[in-house]
Design a protein around this motif. Structure first.
Motif, mmCIF file in Angstrom:
data_model
loop_
_atom_site.group_PDB
_atom_site.id
_atom_site.type_symbol
_atom_site.label_atom_id
_atom_site.label_comp_id
_atom_site.label_asym_id
_atom_site.label_seq_id
_atom_site.Cartn_x
_atom_site.Cartn_y
_atom_site.Cartn_z
ATOM 1 N N PRO A 212 0.806 -1.239 0.000
ATOM 2 C CA PRO A 212 0.000 0.000 0.000
ATOM 3 C C PRO A 212 0.834 1.283 0.000
ATOM 4 C CG PRO A 212 -0.200 -1.196 2.097
ATOM 5 C CD PRO A 212 0.524 -2.094 1.149
ATOM 6 N N GLU A 213 2.104 1.197 0.429
ATOM 7 C CA GLU A 213 2.950 2.404 0.479
ATOM 8 C C GLU A 213 3.138 3.041 -0.898
ATOM 9 O OE1 GLU A 213 3.636 -0.428 2.068
ATOM 10 O OE2 GLU A 213 3.299 0.283 4.129
ATOM 11 N N VAL A 214 2.902 2.257 -1.959
ATOM 12 C CA VAL A 214 3.050 2.845 -3.298
ATOM 13 C C VAL A 214 2.070 4.005 -3.487
ATOM 14 C CG1 VAL A 214 1.432 1.321 -4.544
ATOM 15 C CG2 VAL A 214 3.372 2.305 -5.749
ATOM 16 N N MET A 215 0.931 3.940 -2.794
ATOM 17 C CA MET A 215 -0.067 5.017 -2.899
ATOM 18 C C MET A 215 0.498 6.330 -2.342
ATOM 19 S SD MET A 215 -2.732 3.868 -4.396
ATOM 20 C CE MET A 215 -3.828 2.464 -4.679
ATOM 21 N N ASP A 216 1.323 6.228 -1.291
ATOM 22 C CA ASP A 216 1.916 7.444 -0.710
ATOM 23 C C ASP A 216 2.869 8.095 -1.713
ATOM 24 O OD1 ASP A 216 0.554 6.605 1.537
ATOM 25 O OD2 ASP A 216 2.294 5.535 2.357
ATOM 26 N N GLU A 217 3.615 7.254 -2.444
ATOM 27 C CA GLU A 217 4.523 7.793 -3.470
ATOM 28 C C GLU A 217 3.726 8.405 -4.625
ATOM 29 O OE1 GLU A 217 7.603 8.193 -2.987
ATOM 30 O OE2 GLU A 217 7.663 7.025 -1.132
ATOM 31 N N ASP A 233 7.910 4.859 -11.661
ATOM 32 C CA ASP A 233 8.676 5.824 -10.864
ATOM 33 C C ASP A 233 8.333 5.697 -9.380
ATOM 34 O OD1 ASP A 233 9.693 6.714 -13.246
ATOM 35 O OD2 ASP A 233 8.390 8.465 -13.390
ATOM 36 N N ALA A 234 7.054 5.538 -9.070
ATOM 37 C CA ALA A 234 6.644 5.382 -7.662
ATOM 38 C C ALA A 234 7.210 4.078 -7.099
ATOM 39 C CB ALA A 234 5.118 5.388 -7.562
ATOM 40 N N LEU A 235 7.200 3.018 -7.912
ATOM 41 C CA LEU A 235 7.724 1.737 -7.444
ATOM 42 C C LEU A 235 9.219 1.827 -7.181
ATOM 43 C CD1 LEU A 235 5.779 -0.735 -9.759
ATOM 44 C CD2 LEU A 235 5.449 -0.313 -7.320
ATOM 45 N N ALA A 236 9.928 2.543 -8.057
ATOM 46 C CA ALA A 236 11.390 2.649 -7.916
ATOM 47 C C ALA A 236 11.752 3.224 -6.543
ATOM 48 C CB ALA A 236 11.957 3.517 -9.035
ATOM 49 N N LYS A 237 10.885 4.086 -6.008
ATOM 50 C CA LYS A 237 11.160 4.713 -4.698
ATOM 51 C C LYS A 237 11.055 3.709 -3.549
ATOM 52 C CE LYS A 237 10.780 9.305 -6.023
ATOM 53 N NZ LYS A 237 9.519 9.655 -6.684
ATOM 54 N N LEU A 238 10.363 2.595 -3.787
ATOM 55 C CA LEU A 238 10.172 1.613 -2.705
ATOM 56 C C LEU A 238 11.310 0.601 -2.639
ATOM 57 C CD1 LEU A 238 6.347 0.881 -3.128
ATOM 58 C CD2 LEU A 238 7.458 2.466 -1.544
ATOM 59 N N ILE A 239 12.126 0.566 -3.686
ATOM 60 C CA ILE A 239 13.219 -0.411 -3.740
ATOM 61 C C ILE A 239 14.208 -0.109 -2.617
ATOM 62 C CG2 ILE A 239 15.148 -1.275 -5.136
ATOM 63 C CD1 ILE A 239 13.376 -0.595 -7.605
ATOM 64 N N GLY A 240 14.585 -1.158 -1.894
ATOM 65 C CA GLY A 240 15.505 -0.985 -0.768
ATOM 66 C C GLY A 240 14.751 -0.788 0.544
ATOM 67 N N ARG A 241 13.485 -0.368 0.442
ATOM 68 C CA ARG A 241 12.675 -0.183 1.664
ATOM 69 C C ARG A 241 11.798 -1.388 1.935
ATOM 70 N NH1 ARG A 241 9.886 5.339 0.033
ATOM 71 N NH2 ARG A 241 8.278 4.524 1.409
ATOM 72 N N GLN A 242 11.474 -2.124 0.874
ATOM 73 C CA GLN A 242 10.569 -3.276 0.999
ATOM 74 C C GLN A 242 11.106 -4.407 0.144
ATOM 75 O OE1 GLN A 242 6.946 -1.592 -0.623
ATOM 76 N NE2 GLN A 242 6.303 -0.923 1.423
#
Ligand code: UTP
Length: 288
Positions: A212-217, A233-242
């Motif tokens: 669900p964090e992808v919605m925040d991005e 682009d939003a998914l790329a921001k989650l890499i390394g965090r999840q």
């Protein structure tokens, strides 16, 4: 590990590559043999245990919602005429009340924006995204294969497949990490890179299991490639965090958003149908 209960189907795109067929008709309603493209996606989602389909629609897409409704007059007429088999099939294909909901994107600002429009309906739980254009013919439905991987790895899971280097600019491309030949760790994602900048030939295909964090991005509304709000682009921001993995799914994918891909899907699926397949193959041979 939470179960994947909801699937978002973004169907707000304009389908310009399929004009003039899509002047009035949503491209998702084009038939592959005798079933609209969107029905393949809904059946795949249901087969993966999805309980709620969220359609993100746009103007002119109301036919998609109508397609999954109970067609009272049609059902009654079939019953009156004693067409039991046809009726039973249609009834079985009709989702139970409440299993399909729809919201509108209002403006075609990109796939990322379309997914974000579903945020209130999805809530704070992992969910699937199914791009209807990508019709996947598989022994085990592609989304079910991904749900099984997600149950082991958690986190985000993307469907991936190798594409020729000269085609990387058409896809989101994965920078791979650990790789067992089937499940590959996603270390980076680039939207539509030119071949010389592509980190691999592993392309993201239209099936995702997302946290669900992808919605925040996506809520940041950052504009990317092509002036659109990109999911990649939003998914790329989650890499390394999840946790983040790609699955080389088993099955064959047809890009029904494109003329040739659409025709290939029609030919391939018609040729393997037990009822019309043999006659269709004989017919086709006359043209080759
Ligand atoms: P496409 O890149 O295929 O774009 O979108 P499109 O507008 O549907 O079709 P063409 O290129 O004009 O022929 C990929 C997916 O994202 C959805 C589309 O419906 C499709 O499933 N999408 C795209 C949206 O829902 N909203 C958008 O703003 C853009």
């Amino acid at each position: 590990m939470s179960r994947i209960r909801k699937a978002v189907l973004p169907v707000a795109g304009l389908g310009t590559r399929m004009l003039p067929a899509t002047r009035v008709l949503p491209k998702e309603m084009l038939p592959v043999v005798d079933k609209p493209i969107v029905q393949y996606a809904v059946e795949e989602a249901m087969a993966a245990g999805i309980e709620e389909i969220v359609l993100v629609t746009g103007r002119g897409k109301i036919l998609i919602e109508d397609h999954f409704d109970r067609a009272v007059e049609l059902f009654e007429t079939l019953a009156r005429r004693g067409k039991r088999a046809e009726l039973e099939e249609l009834v079985a294909q009709t989702p139970v009340p409440g299993a399909i909901v729809a919201t509108r994107q209002q403006e075609p600002k990109g796939l990322g924006h379309a997914v974000w429009c579903a945020r209130h309906l999805v809530g704070r739980e992992p969910f699937a995204v199914v791009l209807v254009d990508d019709l996947i013919d598989a022994p085990v439905p592609c989304l079910a294969q991904m749900v099984e991987v997600h149950a082991r790895t958690g986190g985000n899971v993307l469907a991936v497949m190798e594409v020729p280097f000269e085609q990387t600019a058409r896809y989101g491309i994965v920078a791979p990490g650990e790789d067992d030949g089937r499940v590959v760790e996603v270390r980076g994602l680039v939207e539509k890179p030119r071949p010389e900048n592509a980190p691999s030939r592993l392309a993201v295909i239209g099936r995702y299991i997302l946290m669900p964090e992808v919605m925040d991005e996506l809520a940041r509304h950052e504009v990317g490639a092509g002036g659109e709000i990109q999911l990649t682009d939003a998914l790329a921001k989650l890499i390394g965090r999840q946790a983040f993995h790609g699955l080389r799914f088993e099955g064959r994918r047809y890009d029904c958003g494109d003329r040739l891909g659409y025709l290939e899907a029609v030919v391939a699926l018609a040729a393997k149908r037990p009822d019309i397949g043999p006659a269709f193959r004989a017919l086709l041979a006359q043209y080759l």
